[in-house]
Design a protein around this motif. Structure first.
Motif, PDB file in Angstrom:
ATOM      1  N   ASP A 218      30.017  -5.702   1.521  1.00 39.31           N
ATOM      2  CA  ASP A 218      30.377  -4.287   1.464  1.00 39.31           C
ATOM      3  C   ASP A 218      29.183  -3.440   1.026  1.00 39.31           C
ATOM      4  O   ASP A 218      28.925  -2.364   1.577  1.00 39.31           O
ATOM      5  CB  ASP A 218      31.544  -4.096   0.489  1.00 39.31           C
ATOM      6  N   LEU A 219      28.429  -3.922   0.044  1.00 42.77           N
ATOM      7  CA  LEU A 219      27.249  -3.194  -0.414  1.00 42.77           C
ATOM      8  C   LEU A 219      26.189  -3.123   0.682  1.00 42.77           C
ATOM      9  O   LEU A 219      25.553  -2.085   0.890  1.00 42.77           O
ATOM     10  CB  LEU A 219      26.674  -3.871  -1.664  1.00 42.77           C
ATOM     11  N   LEU A 220      26.005  -4.221   1.402  1.00 41.84           N
ATOM     12  CA  LEU A 220      25.015  -4.235   2.471  1.00 41.84           C
ATOM     13  C   LEU A 220      25.427  -3.297   3.614  1.00 41.84           C
ATOM     14  O   LEU A 220      24.587  -2.574   4.168  1.00 41.84           O
ATOM     15  CB  LEU A 220      24.825  -5.661   2.997  1.00 41.84           C
ATOM     16  N   LEU A 221      26.700  -3.282   3.945  1.00 40.50           N
ATOM     17  CA  LEU A 221      27.168  -2.394   5.009  1.00 40.50           C
ATOM     18  C   LEU A 221      27.054  -0.922   4.575  1.00 40.50           C
ATOM     19  O   LEU A 221      26.794  -0.048   5.405  1.00 40.50           O
ATOM     20  CB  LEU A 221      28.612  -2.722   5.374  1.00 40.50           C
TER      21      LEU A 221
ATOM     22  N   ARG B  10      22.446 -10.165  14.263  1.00 41.38           N
ATOM     23  CA  ARG B  10      22.558  -8.707  14.311  1.00 41.38           C
ATOM     24  C   ARG B  10      22.311  -8.105  12.917  1.00 41.38           C
ATOM     25  O   ARG B  10      21.639  -7.081  12.784  1.00 41.38           O
ATOM     26  CB  ARG B  10      23.939  -8.313  14.818  1.00 41.38           C
ATOM     27  N   MET B  11      22.837  -8.751  11.880  1.00 37.94           N
ATOM     28  CA  MET B  11      22.612  -8.285  10.519  1.00 37.94           C
ATOM     29  C   MET B  11      21.134  -8.389  10.145  1.00 37.94           C
ATOM     30  O   MET B  11      20.570  -7.474   9.534  1.00 37.94           O
ATOM     31  CB  MET B  11      23.460  -9.100   9.544  1.00 37.94           C
ATOM     32  N   GLN B  12      20.508  -9.475  10.534  1.00 36.22           N
ATOM     33  CA  GLN B  12      19.079  -9.641  10.250  1.00 36.22           C
ATOM     34  C   GLN B  12      18.255  -8.548  10.921  1.00 36.22           C
ATOM     35  O   GLN B  12      17.357  -7.962  10.302  1.00 36.22           O
ATOM     36  CB  GLN B  12      18.603 -11.021  10.724  1.00 36.22           C
ATOM     37  N   ALA B  13      18.571  -8.236  12.161  1.00 38.02           N
ATOM     38  CA  ALA B  13      17.835  -7.186  12.875  1.00 38.02           C
ATOM     39  C   ALA B  13      18.049  -5.822  12.213  1.00 38.02           C
ATOM     40  O   ALA B  13      17.126  -5.018  12.102  1.00 38.02           O
ATOM     41  CB  ALA B  13      18.279  -7.146  14.336  1.00 38.02           C
ATOM     42  N   SER B  14      19.265  -5.562  11.741  1.00 42.28           N
ATOM     43  CA  SER B  14      19.557  -4.291  11.091  1.00 42.28           C
ATOM     44  C   SER B  14      18.816  -4.159   9.770  1.00 42.28           C
ATOM     45  O   SER B  14      18.254  -3.104   9.453  1.00 42.28           O
ATOM     46  CB  SER B  14      21.066  -4.147  10.863  1.00 42.28           C
ATOM     47  N   LEU B  15      18.802  -5.211   8.973  1.00 42.15           N
ATOM     48  CA  LEU B  15      18.097  -5.171   7.693  1.00 42.15           C
ATOM     49  C   LEU B  15      16.593  -5.007   7.887  1.00 42.15           C
ATOM     50  O   LEU B  15      15.930  -4.329   7.093  1.00 42.15           O
ATOM     51  CB  LEU B  15      18.381  -6.446   6.882  1.00 42.15           C
ATOM     52  N   ALA B  16      16.068  -5.614   8.928  1.00 42.27           N
ATOM     53  CA  ALA B  16      14.628  -5.502   9.191  1.00 42.27           C
ATOM     54  C   ALA B  16      14.220  -4.068   9.509  1.00 42.27           C
ATOM     55  O   ALA B  16      13.057  -3.693   9.293  1.00 42.27           O
ATOM     56  CB  ALA B  16      14.235  -6.437  10.333  1.00 42.27           C
TER      57      ALA B  16
ATOM     58  N   ASP C 284       0.804  -1.231   0.000  1.00 48.14           N
ATOM     59  CA  ASP C 284       0.000   0.000   0.000  1.00 48.14           C
ATOM     60  C   ASP C 284       0.834   1.277   0.000  1.00 48.14           C
ATOM     61  O   ASP C 284       0.282   2.378   0.049  1.00 48.14           O
ATOM     62  CB  ASP C 284      -0.939   0.018   1.218  1.00 48.14           C
ATOM     63  N   GLY C 285       2.159   1.168  -0.073  1.00 53.61           N
ATOM     64  CA  GLY C 285       3.003   2.352   0.013  1.00 53.61           C
ATOM     65  C   GLY C 285       3.609   2.740  -1.327  1.00 53.61           C
ATOM     66  O   GLY C 285       3.822   1.891  -2.202  1.00 53.61           O
ATOM     67  N   VAL C 286       3.896   4.042  -1.515  1.00 54.07           N
ATOM     68  CA  VAL C 286       4.527   4.567  -2.719  1.00 54.07           C
ATOM     69  C   VAL C 286       5.861   5.189  -2.311  1.00 54.07           C
ATOM     70  O   VAL C 286       5.920   6.000  -1.377  1.00 54.07           O
ATOM     71  CB  VAL C 286       3.636   5.619  -3.417  1.00 54.07           C
ATOM     72  N   TYR C 287       6.950   4.824  -3.029  1.00 56.72           N
ATOM     73  CA  TYR C 287       8.285   5.251  -2.649  1.00 56.72           C
ATOM     74  C   TYR C 287       9.068   5.739  -3.869  1.00 56.72           C
ATOM     75  O   TYR C 287       9.556   4.933  -4.659  1.00 56.72           O
ATOM     76  CB  TYR C 287       9.041   4.090  -1.987  1.00 56.72           C
ATOM     77  N   PRO C 288       9.200   7.064  -4.024  1.00 56.69           N
ATOM     78  CA  PRO C 288      10.025   7.592  -5.118  1.00 56.69           C
ATOM     79  C   PRO C 288      11.507   7.489  -4.778  1.00 56.69           C
ATOM     80  O   PRO C 288      11.914   7.763  -3.646  1.00 56.69           O
ATOM     81  CB  PRO C 288       9.573   9.049  -5.228  1.00 56.69           C
ATOM     82  N   SER C 289      12.309   7.084  -5.758  1.00 59.32           N
ATOM     83  CA  SER C 289      13.762   7.031  -5.581  1.00 59.32           C
ATOM     84  C   SER C 289      14.412   7.681  -6.791  1.00 59.32           C
ATOM     85  O   SER C 289      13.840   7.701  -7.874  1.00 59.32           O
ATOM     86  CB  SER C 289      14.241   5.582  -5.431  1.00 59.32           C
ATOM     87  N   HIS C 290      15.621   8.206  -6.603  1.00 58.45           N
ATOM     88  CA  HIS C 290      16.292   8.868  -7.714  1.00 58.45           C
ATOM     89  C   HIS C 290      17.778   8.555  -7.691  1.00 58.45           C
ATOM     90  O   HIS C 290      18.262   7.767  -6.857  1.00 58.45           O
ATOM     91  CB  HIS C 290      16.042  10.381  -7.686  1.00 58.45           C
ATOM     92  N   THR C 291      18.489   9.158  -8.642  1.00 55.76           N
ATOM     93  CA  THR C 291      19.929   8.925  -8.803  1.00 55.76           C
ATOM     94  C   THR C 291      20.659   8.945  -7.461  1.00 55.76           C
ATOM     95  O   THR C 291      20.495   9.873  -6.667  1.00 55.76           O
ATOM     96  CB  THR C 291      20.534  10.005  -9.711  1.00 55.76           C
ATOM     97  N   GLY C 292      21.447   7.878  -7.224  1.00 57.97           N
ATOM     98  CA  GLY C 292      22.248   7.827  -6.006  1.00 57.97           C
ATOM     99  C   GLY C 292      21.534   7.249  -4.809  1.00 57.97           C
ATOM    100  O   GLY C 292      22.078   7.265  -3.704  1.00 57.97           O
ATOM    101  N   GLN C 293      20.343   6.692  -4.998  1.00 54.32           N
ATOM    102  CA  GLN C 293      19.595   6.121  -3.880  1.00 54.32           C
ATOM    103  C   GLN C 293      19.355   4.621  -4.074  1.00 54.32           C
ATOM    104  O   GLN C 293      19.262   4.130  -5.201  1.00 54.32           O
ATOM    105  CB  GLN C 293      18.250   6.827  -3.711  1.00 54.32           C
ATOM    106  N   PHE C 294      19.269   3.927  -2.939  1.00 56.56           N
ATOM    107  CA  PHE C 294      18.868   2.524  -2.900  1.00 56.56           C
ATOM    108  C   PHE C 294      17.406   2.432  -2.471  1.00 56.56           C
ATOM    109  O   PHE C 294      16.942   3.193  -1.622  1.00 56.56           O
ATOM    110  CB  PHE C 294      19.688   1.743  -1.859  1.00 56.56           C
TER     111      PHE C 294
END
Length: 292
Positions: A169-172, A123-129, A68-78
């Motif tokens: 590295d990308l995830l961090l 800890r990684m799972q909690a951070s990603l959540a 139900d959510g709308v999320y605009p993203s642009h250059t340089g964003q994940f």
């Protein structure tokens, strides 16, 4: 991500299932890909069970819908989605852009995830959540994607540890993004106020010179400020606003393509139709006739 379509000018894709023995060395990485869309292209509802998907916008702007959510993203964003979440490009069409995308198994699904000890994996799972849906990144992220692509395309089993390194590295980078270049508060507020004025009157023929004068800066400085804040030029931003409004108007009973074009500030319906197809992927007439 969607299958190849006629609107793709560039696509590269790695899939673990087609990677022979090399893929088994890094089972956490399910897919990695790059797409450059010259025109708006279909991207319908889909989801990834047990996996996170991360999309980096190298160039352009993409608006996503997650349930139900709308999320605009642009250059340089994940942008990212969590395991099992239905998502798509807004209105089922991804806008002209260049993107990298990576699909990774959730840390909760493998006890040996990327070689982590159990405590670090949790800890990684909690951070990603808790990760925000949209995260700004450093432009050097592109180099990491290119290095990862090179390894996946030409590496050997001995390079598996380097693949794990680049994935981590990308995830961090997502979890601990660098501090963005700061824009003075007064200019930031001025550009945001002008953005609000543009959104209130998308049919108006806004000129960069006029907008720059209102912000109290030179035309070139205003252009850079707007690009930094929105990831695109003022002209592209206004066209996208107009196209979103056009989609709404064309679905109204008795809508006329020519009238909609005139209402949104286009001098001819032909020019309007060209811009509409570029951003939406179909002609105004096709959009008006399509089901909701």
């Amino acid at each position: 991500m969607p299958p190849r379509s006629k609107n793709h000018s560039v696509r590269w894709e790695y899939h673990q299932e087609h990677a022979a023995s090399f893929g088994r060395q890094v089972p956490e990485l399910i897919m990695l890909g790059f797409d450059r869309f010259q025109e708006a292209s279909p991207l319908y509802d889909h989801r990834h069970e047990r996996c996170y998907e991360f999309v980096y916008v190298e160039n352009g702007k993409v608006t996503w819908e997650v349930e139900d959510g709308v999320y605009p993203s642009h250059t340089g964003q994940f942008f990212h989605t969590r395991p099992g979440e239905w998502h798509r490009a807004r209105l089922n069409f991804i806008e002209p852009c260049s993107i990298w995308w990576m699909i990774v198994i959730s840390p909760s699904e493998r006890r040996d995830w990327l070689g982590f000890a159990d405590e670090d994996r949790q800890r990684m799972q909690a951070s990603l959540a808790c990760l925000p849906r949209i995260v700004s990144a450093d432009v050097r992220v592109r180099e990491q994607f290119l290095k990862l692509r090179g390894l996946l395309a030409q590496g050997t089993e001995a390079d598996a540890f380097r693949v794990r390194h680049y994935v981590l590295d990308l995830l961090l980078h997502l979890l601990y993004p660098p501090v963005a270049r700061q824009i003075p508060v007064d200019l930031h507020e001025a550009v945001l106020a002008l953005t609000g004025a543009i959104e209130a009157e998308p049919a108006r023929r806004w000129a960069n010179k006029e907008l720059a004068a209102k912000a109290g800066v030179s035309e070139s400085h205003f252009y850079r400020l707007f690009q930094d804040l929105h990831g695109q030029s003022p002209a592209n931003y206004i066209d996208r606003l107009r196209m979103n409004r056009a989609c709404e108007l064309l679905r109204q009973p008795g809508a006329n393509v020519t009238n909609v074009a005139m209402d949104l500030g286009y001098k001819t319906s032909q020019h309007f139709a060209t811009v509409f197809k570029k951003y939406i992927g179909v002609s105004p007439t096709q959009w008006r006739a399509s089901p909701d």
